[in-house]
Write a protein that holds these residues in place. Sequence first.
Motif, PDB file in Angstrom:
ATOM      1  N   LEU A  45       2.329   2.126   4.365  1.00  0.00           N
ATOM      2  CA  LEU A  45       0.942   2.550   4.530  1.00  0.00           C
ATOM      3  C   LEU A  45       0.703   3.098   5.937  1.00  0.00           C
ATOM      4  N   VAL A  46       1.324   2.465   6.941  1.00  0.00           N
ATOM      5  CA  VAL A  46       1.208   2.977   8.309  1.00  0.00           C
ATOM      6  C   VAL A  46       1.822   4.370   8.408  1.00  0.00           C
ATOM      7  N   PHE A  47       3.007   4.538   7.787  1.00  0.00           N
ATOM      8  CA  PHE A  47       3.654   5.842   7.778  1.00  0.00           C
ATOM      9  C   PHE A  47       2.756   6.878   7.095  1.00  0.00           C
ATOM     10  N   GLY A  48       2.151   6.500   5.975  1.00  0.00           N
ATOM     11  CA  GLY A  48       1.255   7.411   5.270  1.00  0.00           C
ATOM     12  C   GLY A  48       0.045   7.783   6.098  1.00  0.00           C
ATOM     13  N   LEU A  49      -0.511   6.821   6.835  1.00  0.00           N
ATOM     14  CA  LEU A  49      -1.678   7.095   7.675  1.00  0.00           C
ATOM     15  C   LEU A  49      -1.329   8.100   8.772  1.00  0.00           C
ATOM     16  N   VAL A  50      -0.150   7.928   9.391  1.00  0.00           N
ATOM     17  CA  VAL A  50       0.274   8.874  10.419  1.00  0.00           C
ATOM     18  C   VAL A  50       0.467  10.262   9.816  1.00  0.00           C
ATOM     19  N   GLN A  51       1.018  10.319   8.606  1.00  0.00           N
ATOM     20  CA  GLN A  51       1.247  11.613   7.963  1.00  0.00           C
ATOM     21  C   GLN A  51      -0.052  12.296   7.555  1.00  0.00           C
ATOM     22  N   VAL A  52      -1.079  11.515   7.242  1.00  0.00           N
ATOM     23  CA  VAL A  52      -2.385  12.115   6.949  1.00  0.00           C
ATOM     24  C   VAL A  52      -2.865  12.913   8.157  1.00  0.00           C
ATOM     25  N   MET A  53      -2.673  12.361   9.351  1.00  0.00           N
ATOM     26  CA  MET A  53      -3.093  13.058  10.568  1.00  0.00           C
ATOM     27  C   MET A  53      -2.190  14.249  10.861  1.00  0.00           C
ATOM     28  N   THR A 253      -4.547  15.241   2.259  1.00  0.00           N
ATOM     29  CA  THR A 253      -4.713  13.790   2.246  1.00  0.00           C
ATOM     30  C   THR A 253      -4.336  13.214   0.887  1.00  0.00           C
ATOM     31  N   ALA A 254      -4.739  13.887  -0.188  1.00  0.00           N
ATOM     32  CA  ALA A 254      -4.392  13.428  -1.532  1.00  0.00           C
ATOM     33  C   ALA A 254      -2.886  13.501  -1.770  1.00  0.00           C
ATOM     34  N   TYR A 255      -2.248  14.539  -1.250  1.00  0.00           N
ATOM     35  CA  TYR A 255      -0.793  14.694  -1.401  1.00  0.00           C
ATOM     36  C   TYR A 255      -0.063  13.541  -0.711  1.00  0.00           C
ATOM     37  N   VAL A 256      -0.452  13.234   0.517  1.00  0.00           N
ATOM     38  CA  VAL A 256       0.183  12.140   1.257  1.00  0.00           C
ATOM     39  C   VAL A 256      -0.076  10.814   0.551  1.00  0.00           C
ATOM     40  N   ALA A 257      -1.302  10.616   0.058  1.00  0.00           N
ATOM     41  CA  ALA A 257      -1.626   9.380  -0.651  1.00  0.00           C
ATOM     42  C   ALA A 257      -0.776   9.234  -1.908  1.00  0.00           C
ATOM     43  N   ALA A 258      -0.560  10.344  -2.621  1.00  0.00           N
ATOM     44  CA  ALA A 258       0.238  10.287  -3.848  1.00  0.00           C
ATOM     45  C   ALA A 258       1.696   9.937  -3.548  1.00  0.00           C
ATOM     46  N   THR A 259       2.289  10.560  -2.532  1.00  0.00           N
ATOM     47  CA  THR A 259       3.682  10.263  -2.198  1.00  0.00           C
ATOM     48  C   THR A 259       3.826   8.840  -1.657  1.00  0.00           C
ATOM     49  N   THR A 260       2.809   8.357  -0.950  1.00  0.00           N
ATOM     50  CA  THR A 260       2.842   6.975  -0.459  1.00  0.00           C
ATOM     51  C   THR A 260       2.817   5.998  -1.627  1.00  0.00           C
ATOM     52  N   THR A 261       2.000   6.296  -2.625  1.00  0.00           N
ATOM     53  CA  THR A 261       1.916   5.438  -3.812  1.00  0.00           C
ATOM     54  C   THR A 261       3.242   5.379  -4.540  1.00  0.00           C
ATOM     55  N   VAL A 262       3.882   6.532  -4.696  1.00  0.00           N
ATOM     56  CA  VAL A 262       5.190   6.567  -5.360  1.00  0.00           C
ATOM     57  C   VAL A 262       6.212   5.752  -4.572  1.00  0.00           C
ATOM     58  N   ALA A 263       6.182   5.866  -3.242  1.00  0.00           N
ATOM     59  CA  ALA A 263       7.122   5.118  -2.397  1.00  0.00           C
ATOM     60  C   ALA A 263       6.904   3.613  -2.522  1.00  0.00           C
ATOM     61  N   VAL A 264       5.641   3.189  -2.659  1.00  0.00           N
ATOM     62  CA  VAL A 264       5.348   1.764  -2.817  1.00  0.00           C
ATOM     63  C   VAL A 264       5.817   1.260  -4.172  1.00  0.00           C
ATOM     64  N   TRP A 265       5.643   2.068  -5.210  1.00  0.00           N
ATOM     65  CA  TRP A 265       6.043   1.659  -6.557  1.00  0.00           C
ATOM     66  C   TRP A 265       7.552   1.658  -6.752  1.00  0.00           C
ATOM     67  N   PHE A 266       8.244   2.575  -6.090  1.00  0.00           N
ATOM     68  CA  PHE A 266       9.697   2.693  -6.256  1.00  0.00           C
ATOM     69  C   PHE A 266      10.370   2.547  -4.890  1.00  0.00           C
ATOM     70  N   PRO A 267      10.440   1.307  -4.382  1.00  0.00           N
ATOM     71  CA  PRO A 267      10.960   1.087  -3.025  1.00  0.00           C
ATOM     72  C   PRO A 267      12.482   1.037  -2.955  1.00  0.00           C
ATOM     73  N   TYR A 268      13.146   1.984  -3.599  1.00  0.00           N
ATOM     74  CA  TYR A 268      14.602   2.052  -3.541  1.00  0.00           C
ATOM     75  C   TYR A 268      14.981   3.280  -2.733  1.00  0.00           C
ATOM     76  N   PHE A 269      16.244   3.301  -2.277  1.00  0.00           N
ATOM     77  CA  PHE A 269      16.618   4.460  -1.479  1.00  0.00           C
ATOM     78  C   PHE A 269      17.856   5.158  -2.008  1.00  0.00           C
ATOM     79  N   ASN A 270      19.004   4.508  -1.968  1.00  0.00           N
ATOM     80  CA  ASN A 270      20.245   5.194  -2.324  1.00  0.00           C
ATOM     81  C   ASN A 270      20.201   5.793  -3.729  1.00  0.00           C
TER      82      ASN A 270
END
Length: 331
Positions: A45-53, A253-270
């Motif tokens: 969420l912090v990362f998303g907030l910075v990206q909104v700016m 702002t909506a775009y960043v919020a949407a990608t943040t939501t996806v990242a929270v729901w799918f917290p995998y990387f590799n």
Amino acid sequence: MCSSKKAFFRLIFRAIQKANCYHSEGHGTASCSAAGGGSDVYYMLVFGLVQVMLSQIPDFHNMAWLSVFAAVMSFSYSFIGFGLGAAKVIENGAIKGGMGGIALASPTQKVWRVAQALGDIAYAYPYTLALLEIQDTLRSPPAESKTMKTASRASIVVTTFLYLGCGCFGYAAFGDATPGNLLTGFGFYEPYWLIDLANLCVVLHLLGGYQVYGQPAFALAERRFGTEACVFNMELPLLGLRRVNLFRLCYRTAYVAATTTVAVWFPYFNQVVGLIGAFSFWPKVIHFPVEMYIVHAKVAPWTQRWLAIRAFSGACLLICVFASVGSAVGS
């Protein structure tokens, strides 16, 4: 792609907390394995907030400083990972691992891991998404296309050198115990401050990297729908009177919020990286550039040149399908 960067952001901060914990409590401390585990959503969420700016930067013309800063951070953590791997090999006095890779329970697992690795490699070369947008910012002469060809060749060579250096030295240092990420998987514990510095460089790199891949999506929507009618003046705290584009503010702002939501729901990387890389590589890097080249160069159908190009495109498609299946199974 932007969502996977947010997921990686979460891993980096957890790695920094773990590195400090291992340094103070000891490398074998079990409690350090859970360090930062409850704060994953907070970090994203912090990362998303910075990206909104940051997303309110109008376009590539205005973000040269951010691109340079992100590139410097990328070189910094890459060379640190490269150096740590090489130092570990020297310390071991031998090269671990083998040509056959990690010994798994079955050949089927080996196949799926190879497929996932191909997807990871494909994800490492996705710059075509931003290629034309960056080219639009160049001045001529020389011709923009010539400048981009030179820049593309140099970037591919440097990127490949650093990726191969980190990957090969990492495997030579740890063999079958090589972590998925040298900096977050704790192949290295000391010097902890250097590992913290490398991970901090990754965090700062991701801030700019998100914008590099987000700006083309912003520009596409704004060119499509137009934004000039949505501009007005607004008095902002500390910034004074500013021109505000309402469409840009709401859409980005909506775009960043949407990608943040996806990242929270799918917290995998590799696994996610491999899947995204496999899905996106062929259409963006192979298919559309090949089609444009055929039209631009006026390659006649069914000639040897045409067949060779089509065969190359088809082979890349099959590899991407293979990588997609492997990454999906690995997920």
